[in-house]
Design a protein around this motif. Structure first.
Motif, mmCIF file in Angstrom:
data_model
loop_
_atom_site.group_PDB
_atom_site.id
_atom_site.type_symbol
_atom_site.label_atom_id
_atom_site.label_comp_id
_atom_site.label_asym_id
_atom_site.label_seq_id
_atom_site.Cartn_x
_atom_site.Cartn_y
_atom_site.Cartn_z
ATOM 1 N N ASP A 33 -1.908 5.232 9.379
ATOM 2 C CA ASP A 33 -1.046 4.143 8.896
ATOM 3 C C ASP A 33 -0.456 3.315 10.043
ATOM 4 O OD1 ASP A 33 -1.570 4.610 6.292
ATOM 5 O OD2 ASP A 33 0.293 5.659 5.829
ATOM 6 N N GLU A 37 -1.110 -0.670 10.567
ATOM 7 C CA GLU A 37 0.047 -1.562 10.493
ATOM 8 C C GLU A 37 0.172 -2.439 11.724
ATOM 9 O OE1 GLU A 37 3.264 1.091 9.791
ATOM 10 O OE2 GLU A 37 2.683 1.508 7.717
ATOM 11 N N THR A 60 -2.548 1.263 1.332
ATOM 12 C CA THR A 60 -1.386 2.167 1.328
ATOM 13 C C THR A 60 -0.470 1.955 2.529
ATOM 14 O OG1 THR A 60 -2.644 3.902 2.463
ATOM 15 C CG2 THR A 60 -2.654 3.931 0.052
ATOM 16 N N LYS A 62 2.485 0.762 4.792
ATOM 17 C CA LYS A 62 3.880 0.586 4.355
ATOM 18 C C LYS A 62 4.550 -0.634 4.980
ATOM 19 C CE LYS A 62 4.402 5.566 3.600
ATOM 20 N NZ LYS A 62 2.998 5.875 3.915
ATOM 21 N N THR A 63 3.824 -1.347 5.838
ATOM 22 C CA THR A 63 4.364 -2.554 6.470
ATOM 23 C C THR A 63 3.369 -3.696 6.287
ATOM 24 O OG1 THR A 63 5.557 -1.276 8.135
ATOM 25 C CG2 THR A 63 5.161 -3.586 8.615
ATOM 26 N N ILE A 100 6.370 -0.264 0.082
ATOM 27 C CA ILE A 100 6.372 -1.179 1.226
ATOM 28 C C ILE A 100 7.753 -1.102 1.864
ATOM 29 C CG2 ILE A 100 6.140 -3.565 2.000
ATOM 30 C CD1 ILE A 100 4.328 -4.084 -0.379
ATOM 31 N N PHE A 101 7.802 -0.623 3.089
ATOM 32 C CA PHE A 101 9.083 -0.471 3.772
ATOM 33 C C PHE A 101 9.515 -1.746 4.487
ATOM 34 C CE2 PHE A 101 8.258 4.370 4.268
ATOM 35 C CZ PHE A 101 8.593 4.537 2.930
#
Length: 410
Positions: A33, A37, A60, A62-63, A100-101
């Motif tokens: 990840d 990212e 998947t 997260k950013t 999504i952070f």
């Protein structure tokens, strides 16, 4: 028959060996990840063609950085005809799977959007944003914030920075609950009177250029944990603005002019026991209203420990003789500043009212420890030397007072 069997077996062995050699594919998600990212979104999506295992790997992450670089790539190839940008965004968001952070979105001016209203550079924030209840930071620029009527708030949001945001009609009367909010910055926002929030843990409040923000500011100033406030260019009444607990306060020349226009006793009918740090920004020693407002604030802040004044370059409208006469009058500051310990004066030009103001503070502050002076870079070395020579001759009420001269900022 044996030939085909051998060939098939060789393919299987080769494929197995290739899988063993694909070190990256076999890394854990915690390592993959961060790698994805760090790639531009366009390149991250392209990894879907590597193999079946990579087909949905990017969905998947997260950013999501749909930043200026991302949008300009599509702009170069003419991908943004009517609503093309929205279609690209929708495809990415529909295919994305999981939390999504961090989400960054840049919308070029050249792009046509259905929600863009003619004559205004604002577009309405998509309603999907208000379903992201795990958000901890929200930074928005030039958009319309108009949440669904059922929206109650962001339970985890800690930092908000809104620049040139217009608060829509759906917010009118609705209380937005922000129980974890610590920092709130509003700059050049419109219809702020619609932004009714509850933020019991608010620590830092900064409001600049929001003419109708007074009602919201007054409400937030009562937050129990508030300790720093910066207010610039509020245009309406400031009565009862200081009925709050301990905090530092930054105000500008516009605020001081309003204070003078509203008649000081009516605007501030009580002393400000809570105020320990005070800053005047864009302050002009050639404006009598600003000077009177500043001295009135000092008289009504009995627990003030620190004062910072950032001087604005004197313009043609400055009346130096008028302000000098006022500072030389015996009743311009008719009391001692018993708790003042530190004073910072920056961007000084060495005018007579500036020097008289420094002299007044040195003479009225029996517990002053540091007087820090930083001249403006627009004056020469000889002028700076004359400022230092004059200040060092002024009497000091505090035997511990030190005068520190700093070089101008480049």
């Amino acid at each position: 028959m044996d030939y085909h069997h051998t060939r098939r077996r060789r393919r299987l062995v080769t494929s197995s060996a290739a899988d063993d050699e694909d070190i990256i594919s076999n890394l854990s998600e915690d390592l993959l990840d961060p790698i994805l990212e760090r790639l531009p979104v366009k390149d991250a999506v392209r990894t879907c063609v590597l193999s079946r295992k990579w087909r949905y790997r990017w969905t998947t992450i997260k950013t999501l950085f749909l930043d200026k670089q991302f949008s300009l790539q599509f702009l170069k190839i003419g991908a943004f005809s009517c609503n093309g940008f929205i279609r690209v965004l929708n495809q990415i968001m529909i295919l994305h799977n999981g939390p999504i952070f961090k989400f960054v979105l840049h919308i070029p001016k050249q792009i046509f959007i259905d929600s863009l209203k003619e004559g205004t550079p604002h577009c309405e924030l998509q309603s999907a944003v208000f379903s992201c209840l795990q958000l901890t930071k929200l930074y928005l620029l030039t958009c319309i914030l108009n949440p669904p009527l059922a929206f109650k708030g962001f339970p985890n949001l800690q930092d908000i920075k809104l620049m040139h945001v217009d608060f829509g009609v759906n917010l009118g009367g609705t209380v937005i609950n922000l129980p974890q909010l610590k920092n709130l910055i509003l700059y050049g926002c419109g219809n702020v009177n619609n932004f009714n929030i509850k933020a019991e843990k608010l620590q830092n409040l900064r409001v600049t250029g929001c003419p109708d923000a007074n009602a919201m500011v007054l409400q937030l100033l009562h937050s129990e944990h508030l300790n720093a406030v910066h207010i610039s260019r509020l245009s309406r009444s400031i009565k009862d603005l200081f009925q709050v607990k301990r905090f530092s306060f930054t105000i500008d020349s516009y605020f001081l002019k309003n204070l003078a226009a509203e008649k000081f006793p009516n605007s501030l009918p009580h002393v400000v026991q809570c105020l320990e740090e005070l800053e005047f920004i864009s302050f002009s020693f050639g404006d009598l209203n600003q000077l009177q407002g500043a001295l009135f604030m000092l008289r009504n802040s009995p627990n003030l420990k620190g004062l910072r004044v950032t001087h604005m370059l004197l313009g043609q409208e400055a009346d130096l003789q008028l302000t000098s006469n006022y500072l030389e009058s015996p009743d311009c500051l008719d009391q001692r500043l018993l708790t003042l310990q530190t004073v910072e004066m920056t961007s000084l030009e060495g005018s007579r009212p500036e020097l008289l103001f420094v002299k007044l503070l040195l003479d009225c502050s029996p517990h002053l420890e540091n007087m820090i002076i930083q001249p403006t870079s627009t004056i020469d070395a000889e002028k700076r030397h004359n400022i230092a020579k004059d200040v060092l001759m002024f009497p000091r009420a505090s035997p511990k007072a030190k005068v520190v001269f700093l070089d101008p900022e480049p």
